[in-house]
Design a protein around this motif. Structure first.
Motif, short mmCIF file in Angstrom:
data_model
loop_
_atom_site.label_atom_id
_atom_site.label_comp_id
_atom_site.label_asym_id
_atom_site.label_seq_id
_atom_site.Cartn_x
_atom_site.Cartn_y
_atom_site.Cartn_z
N MET A 1 0.84 -1.19 0.00
CA MET A 1 0.00 0.00 0.00
C MET A 1 0.88 1.24 0.00
N VAL A 2 0.61 2.14 -0.92
CA VAL A 2 1.36 3.38 -1.04
C VAL A 2 0.42 4.55 -0.74
N TRP A 3 0.65 5.19 0.39
CA TRP A 3 -0.19 6.30 0.83
C TRP A 3 0.46 7.63 0.46
N VAL A 4 -0.34 8.51 -0.13
CA VAL A 4 0.18 9.81 -0.57
C VAL A 4 -0.88 10.87 -0.30
N HIS A 5 -0.45 12.01 0.20
CA HIS A 5 -1.37 13.14 0.35
C HIS A 5 -1.81 13.63 -1.04
N ALA A 6 -3.04 14.10 -1.11
CA ALA A 6 -3.58 14.55 -2.40
C ALA A 6 -2.74 15.66 -3.03
N ASN A 7 -2.39 16.67 -2.25
CA ASN A 7 -1.66 17.80 -2.83
C ASN A 7 -0.18 17.49 -3.04
N CYS A 8 0.40 16.64 -2.20
CA CYS A 8 1.79 16.23 -2.43
C CYS A 8 1.90 15.53 -3.78
N ALA A 9 0.88 14.76 -4.12
CA ALA A 9 0.88 14.06 -5.40
C ALA A 9 0.63 15.01 -6.56
N THR A 10 -0.43 15.78 -6.48
CA THR A 10 -0.85 16.56 -7.65
C THR A 10 0.09 17.72 -7.96
N TRP A 11 0.88 18.19 -7.00
CA TRP A 11 1.84 19.25 -7.29
C TRP A 11 3.18 18.70 -7.77
N SER A 12 3.36 17.39 -7.75
CA SER A 12 4.56 16.80 -8.35
C SER A 12 4.45 16.95 -9.86
N PRO A 13 5.46 17.46 -10.54
CA PRO A 13 5.29 17.87 -11.94
C PRO A 13 4.97 16.75 -12.92
N GLU A 14 5.37 15.51 -12.62
CA GLU A 14 5.07 14.43 -13.56
C GLU A 14 3.66 13.88 -13.39
N VAL A 15 2.98 14.26 -12.33
CA VAL A 15 1.64 13.73 -12.05
C VAL A 15 0.60 14.54 -12.82
N TYR A 16 -0.35 13.87 -13.41
CA TYR A 16 -1.44 14.55 -14.11
C TYR A 16 -2.70 13.69 -14.03
N LEU A 17 -3.83 14.31 -14.30
CA LEU A 17 -5.11 13.61 -14.29
C LEU A 17 -5.45 13.20 -15.71
N SER A 18 -5.66 11.92 -15.93
CA SER A 18 -6.12 11.45 -17.23
C SER A 18 -7.60 11.77 -17.35
N THR A 19 -7.93 12.71 -18.24
CA THR A 19 -9.32 13.10 -18.39
C THR A 19 -10.17 11.99 -18.99
N ARG A 20 -9.54 11.09 -19.74
CA ARG A 20 -10.28 9.99 -20.35
C ARG A 20 -10.60 8.90 -19.34
N ASP A 21 -9.68 8.70 -18.37
CA ASP A 21 -9.86 7.64 -17.39
C ASP A 21 -10.29 8.16 -16.03
N GLN A 22 -10.26 9.50 -15.85
CA GLN A 22 -10.57 10.10 -14.56
C GLN A 22 -9.77 9.44 -13.45
N ALA A 23 -8.47 9.37 -13.66
CA ALA A 23 -7.56 8.74 -12.70
C ALA A 23 -6.22 9.45 -12.76
N LEU A 24 -5.50 9.45 -11.63
CA LEU A 24 -4.19 10.07 -11.58
C LEU A 24 -3.14 9.18 -12.24
N CYS A 25 -2.19 9.82 -12.86
CA CYS A 25 -1.10 9.11 -13.54
C CYS A 25 0.25 9.54 -12.97
N ASN A 26 1.17 8.59 -12.95
CA ASN A 26 2.57 8.84 -12.59
C ASN A 26 2.80 9.15 -11.12
N VAL A 27 1.82 8.86 -10.24
CA VAL A 27 2.04 9.09 -8.81
C VAL A 27 3.16 8.18 -8.30
N LEU A 28 3.11 6.91 -8.69
CA LEU A 28 4.14 5.97 -8.24
C LEU A 28 5.51 6.34 -8.80
#
Length: 216
Positions: A66-93
Protein backbone atom coordinates in the motif's frame (compact mmCIF):
# COMPACT_ATOMS: atom_id res chain seq x y z
CA UNK A 1 -3.87 -3.00 -21.72
CA UNK A 2 -4.14 -2.23 -18.01
CA UNK A 3 -6.86 -3.35 -15.68
CA UNK A 4 -7.65 -1.07 -12.77
CA UNK A 5 -8.39 -2.82 -9.49
CA UNK A 6 -10.53 0.12 -8.47
CA UNK A 7 -12.76 0.11 -11.52
CA UNK A 8 -14.07 -3.43 -11.66
CA UNK A 9 -11.56 -4.53 -14.30
CA UNK A 10 -12.45 -1.94 -16.94
CA UNK A 11 -9.88 -1.19 -19.62
CA UNK A 12 -7.61 1.75 -18.88
CA UNK A 13 -6.64 3.77 -21.95
CA UNK A 14 -3.66 5.64 -20.46
CA UNK A 15 -0.73 3.37 -19.61
CA UNK A 16 0.46 5.83 -16.94
CA UNK A 17 -2.63 5.40 -14.75
CA UNK A 18 -1.55 4.17 -11.32
CA UNK A 19 -3.41 1.15 -9.98
CA UNK A 20 -5.14 1.49 -6.64
CA UNK A 21 -6.71 -0.96 -4.22
CA UNK A 22 -10.35 -1.82 -4.71
CA UNK A 23 -12.52 0.59 -2.74
CA UNK A 24 -14.16 -2.24 -0.80
CA UNK A 25 -10.98 -4.24 -0.25
CA UNK A 26 -10.72 -5.04 3.47
CA UNK A 27 -6.92 -5.18 3.14
CA UNK A 28 -6.62 -1.41 3.27
CA UNK A 29 -9.84 -0.69 5.13
CA UNK A 30 -8.61 -2.72 8.09
CA UNK A 31 -5.29 -0.88 8.38
CA UNK A 32 -4.90 0.23 11.99
CA UNK A 33 -1.24 1.27 12.00
CA UNK A 34 -0.46 4.95 11.62
CA UNK A 35 0.09 5.72 7.95
CA UNK A 36 2.39 8.34 6.46
CA UNK A 37 2.77 10.07 3.11
CA UNK A 38 5.46 8.53 0.89
CA UNK A 39 6.43 12.00 -0.31
CA UNK A 40 6.40 14.39 2.66
CA UNK A 41 6.43 11.81 5.45
CA UNK A 42 3.52 13.53 7.20
CA UNK A 43 0.90 11.55 9.09
CA UNK A 44 -1.90 14.13 9.15
CA UNK A 45 -5.08 13.44 7.22
CA UNK A 46 -6.45 16.97 7.18
CA UNK A 47 -8.56 18.44 4.39
CA UNK A 48 -7.53 21.96 5.43
CA UNK A 49 -3.77 21.36 5.53
CA UNK A 50 -1.56 22.37 2.61
CA UNK A 51 -0.88 18.69 1.92
CA UNK A 52 -4.59 17.83 1.97
CA UNK A 53 -6.06 14.44 2.92
CA UNK A 54 -4.64 11.06 1.97
CA UNK A 55 -5.76 9.76 -1.42
CA UNK A 56 -8.01 6.75 -0.87
CA UNK A 57 -7.94 3.93 -1.68
CA UNK A 58 -4.14 3.76 -1.46
CA UNK A 59 -2.08 3.11 -4.55
CA UNK A 60 -0.89 -0.42 -5.28
CA UNK A 61 2.91 -0.53 -5.33
CA UNK A 62 5.02 -2.81 -7.54
CA UNK A 63 4.96 -5.52 -4.87
CA UNK A 64 1.28 -4.98 -4.03
CA UNK A 65 2.26 -2.87 -1.01
CA UNK A 66 0.00 0.00 0.00
CA UNK A 67 1.36 3.38 -1.04
CA UNK A 68 -0.19 6.30 0.83
CA UNK A 69 0.18 9.81 -0.57
CA UNK A 70 -1.37 13.14 0.35
CA UNK A 71 -3.58 14.55 -2.40
CA UNK A 72 -1.66 17.80 -2.83
CA UNK A 73 1.79 16.23 -2.43
CA UNK A 74 0.88 14.06 -5.40
CA UNK A 75 -0.85 16.56 -7.65
CA UNK A 76 1.84 19.25 -7.29
CA UNK A 77 4.56 16.80 -8.35
CA UNK A 78 5.29 17.87 -11.94
CA UNK A 79 5.07 14.43 -13.56
CA UNK A 80 1.64 13.73 -12.05
CA UNK A 81 -1.44 14.55 -14.11
CA UNK A 82 -5.11 13.61 -14.29
CA UNK A 83 -6.12 11.45 -17.23
CA UNK A 84 -9.32 13.10 -18.39
CA UNK A 85 -10.28 9.99 -20.35
CA UNK A 86 -9.86 7.64 -17.39
CA UNK A 87 -10.57 10.10 -14.56
CA UNK A 88 -7.56 8.74 -12.70
CA UNK A 89 -4.19 10.07 -11.58
CA UNK A 90 -1.10 9.11 -13.54
CA UNK A 91 2.57 8.84 -12.59
CA UNK A 92 2.04 9.09 -8.81
CA UNK A 93 4.14 5.97 -8.24
CA UNK A 94 6.80 7.41 -10.55
CA UNK A 95 6.90 10.54 -8.41
CA UNK A 96 7.22 8.44 -5.25
CA UNK A 97 10.07 6.45 -6.79
CA UNK A 98 11.88 9.62 -7.87
CA UNK A 99 11.31 11.25 -4.49
CA UNK A 100 13.13 8.48 -2.69
CA UNK A 101 16.34 9.79 -4.27
CA UNK A 102 15.79 13.53 -3.89
CA UNK A 103 16.50 15.53 -0.72
CA UNK A 104 14.73 18.76 0.13
CA UNK A 105 16.78 21.92 -0.37
CA UNK A 106 15.02 23.91 2.36
CA UNK A 107 17.42 24.76 5.17
CA UNK A 108 16.54 22.67 8.20
CA UNK A 109 14.74 19.95 6.23
CA UNK A 110 16.97 17.83 4.00
CA UNK A 111 14.57 14.88 4.04
CA UNK A 112 13.90 12.81 0.93
CA UNK A 113 10.62 12.84 -0.97
CA UNK A 114 11.11 16.34 -2.39
CA UNK A 115 9.55 16.16 -5.86
CA UNK A 116 8.87 19.85 -6.55
CA UNK A 117 11.92 21.06 -8.43
CA UNK A 118 12.94 24.49 -9.67
CA UNK A 119 11.91 25.05 -13.30
CA UNK A 120 15.40 26.25 -14.23
CA UNK A 121 16.76 23.13 -15.90
CA UNK A 122 20.27 23.43 -14.48
CA UNK A 123 19.03 24.05 -10.93
CA UNK A 124 19.17 21.01 -8.64
CA UNK A 125 16.96 22.38 -5.86
CA UNK A 126 13.82 20.39 -5.02
CA UNK A 127 11.32 20.77 -2.20
CA UNK A 128 8.41 19.13 -0.43
CA UNK A 129 5.12 20.97 -0.96
CA UNK A 130 5.10 22.52 2.51
CA UNK A 131 8.76 23.46 2.16
CA UNK A 132 8.17 25.08 -1.24
CA UNK A 133 5.39 27.18 0.28
CA UNK A 134 7.69 28.08 3.18
CA UNK A 135 9.94 29.88 0.68
CA UNK A 136 7.04 32.25 -0.01
CA UNK A 137 5.97 30.75 -3.32
CA UNK A 138 2.31 30.74 -4.39
CA UNK A 139 1.43 28.16 -7.03
CA UNK A 140 -1.76 29.93 -8.15
CA UNK A 141 -3.23 26.73 -9.53
CA UNK A 142 -0.24 25.96 -11.75
CA UNK A 143 2.24 23.16 -11.12
CA UNK A 144 5.41 25.14 -11.61
CA UNK A 145 7.95 26.48 -9.17
CA UNK A 146 11.09 28.62 -9.13
CA UNK A 147 13.48 28.51 -6.19
CA UNK A 148 14.40 31.70 -4.35
CA UNK A 149 17.60 32.18 -6.35
CA UNK A 150 15.79 32.05 -9.70
CA UNK A 151 12.64 33.83 -8.59
CA UNK A 152 13.07 37.08 -10.46
CA UNK A 153 11.79 38.87 -13.53
CA UNK A 154 8.52 37.27 -14.74
CA UNK A 155 8.88 34.37 -12.30
CA UNK A 156 8.15 36.18 -9.07
CA UNK A 157 5.58 35.38 -6.38
CA UNK A 158 2.77 36.87 -8.48
CA UNK A 159 3.48 34.83 -11.62
CA UNK A 160 0.19 34.80 -13.54
CA UNK A 161 1.58 34.19 -17.03
CA UNK A 162 -0.29 31.55 -19.05
CA UNK A 163 0.98 27.99 -19.18
CA UNK A 164 0.58 25.53 -22.01
CA UNK A 165 -0.23 21.83 -21.78
CA UNK A 166 2.69 19.81 -20.51
CA UNK A 167 4.30 22.19 -17.96
CA UNK A 168 7.81 20.76 -18.44
CA UNK A 169 7.79 20.60 -22.23
CA UNK A 170 4.98 22.77 -23.56
CA UNK A 171 3.74 19.82 -25.64
CA UNK A 172 0.67 17.65 -25.33
CA UNK A 173 -1.03 14.74 -27.01
CA UNK A 174 -3.21 15.82 -29.93
CA UNK A 175 -5.42 12.73 -29.60
CA UNK A 176 -6.39 12.75 -25.91
CA UNK A 177 -5.35 16.33 -25.00
CA UNK A 178 -3.88 15.15 -21.71
CA UNK A 179 -1.05 17.33 -20.39
CA UNK A 180 1.78 14.87 -19.97
CA UNK A 181 5.15 16.31 -18.92
CA UNK A 182 7.46 13.84 -20.59
CA UNK A 183 10.56 14.17 -22.70
CA UNK A 184 9.80 15.04 -26.30
CA UNK A 185 11.36 11.82 -27.62
CA UNK A 186 8.61 9.85 -25.84
CA UNK A 187 6.01 11.20 -28.26
CA UNK A 188 5.23 10.24 -31.85
CA UNK A 189 5.45 13.20 -34.20
CA UNK A 190 3.57 13.60 -37.47
CA UNK A 191 5.93 13.55 -40.47
CA UNK A 192 3.76 15.68 -42.75
CA UNK A 193 5.23 19.01 -43.86
CA UNK A 194 4.56 21.88 -41.44
CA UNK A 195 2.71 19.58 -39.01
CA UNK A 196 3.91 19.58 -35.40
CA UNK A 197 1.18 17.41 -33.90
CA UNK A 198 2.35 14.86 -31.34
CA UNK A 199 0.80 11.76 -29.78
CA UNK A 200 1.50 9.59 -26.77
CA UNK A 201 2.95 6.29 -27.94
CA UNK A 202 -0.18 4.49 -26.71
CA UNK A 203 -2.48 7.02 -28.42
CA UNK A 204 -0.72 6.74 -31.80
CA UNK A 205 -2.50 3.48 -32.65
CA UNK A 206 -5.71 5.20 -33.74
CA UNK A 207 -7.74 4.26 -36.78
CA UNK A 208 -7.93 6.19 -40.07
CA UNK A 209 -11.13 8.04 -39.12
CA UNK A 210 -9.54 9.33 -35.91
CA UNK A 211 -6.40 10.40 -37.73
CA UNK A 212 -8.46 12.34 -40.27
CA UNK A 213 -10.43 14.00 -37.48
CA UNK A 214 -7.26 14.95 -35.59
CA UNK A 215 -5.60 16.40 -38.69
CA UNK A 216 -8.60 18.60 -39.53
Amino acid sequence: RLESASEGGRTIKDKNVDLVYDFEDPAWRSVTDEISCELCGGKENDLDSCEGPFLMPPFRGPNNEMVWVHANCATWSPEVYLSTRDQALCNVLSAVKRGKKVKCALEGCGRKGATIGCFVRKCKRSYHLRCALATGWCFRGQARFWCEEHREGPHDLTDDSPIEHGPLTGIYCKFCNDPDPKLEDQYVTCTADECNNKWHLHCAAVDADDRERIAS
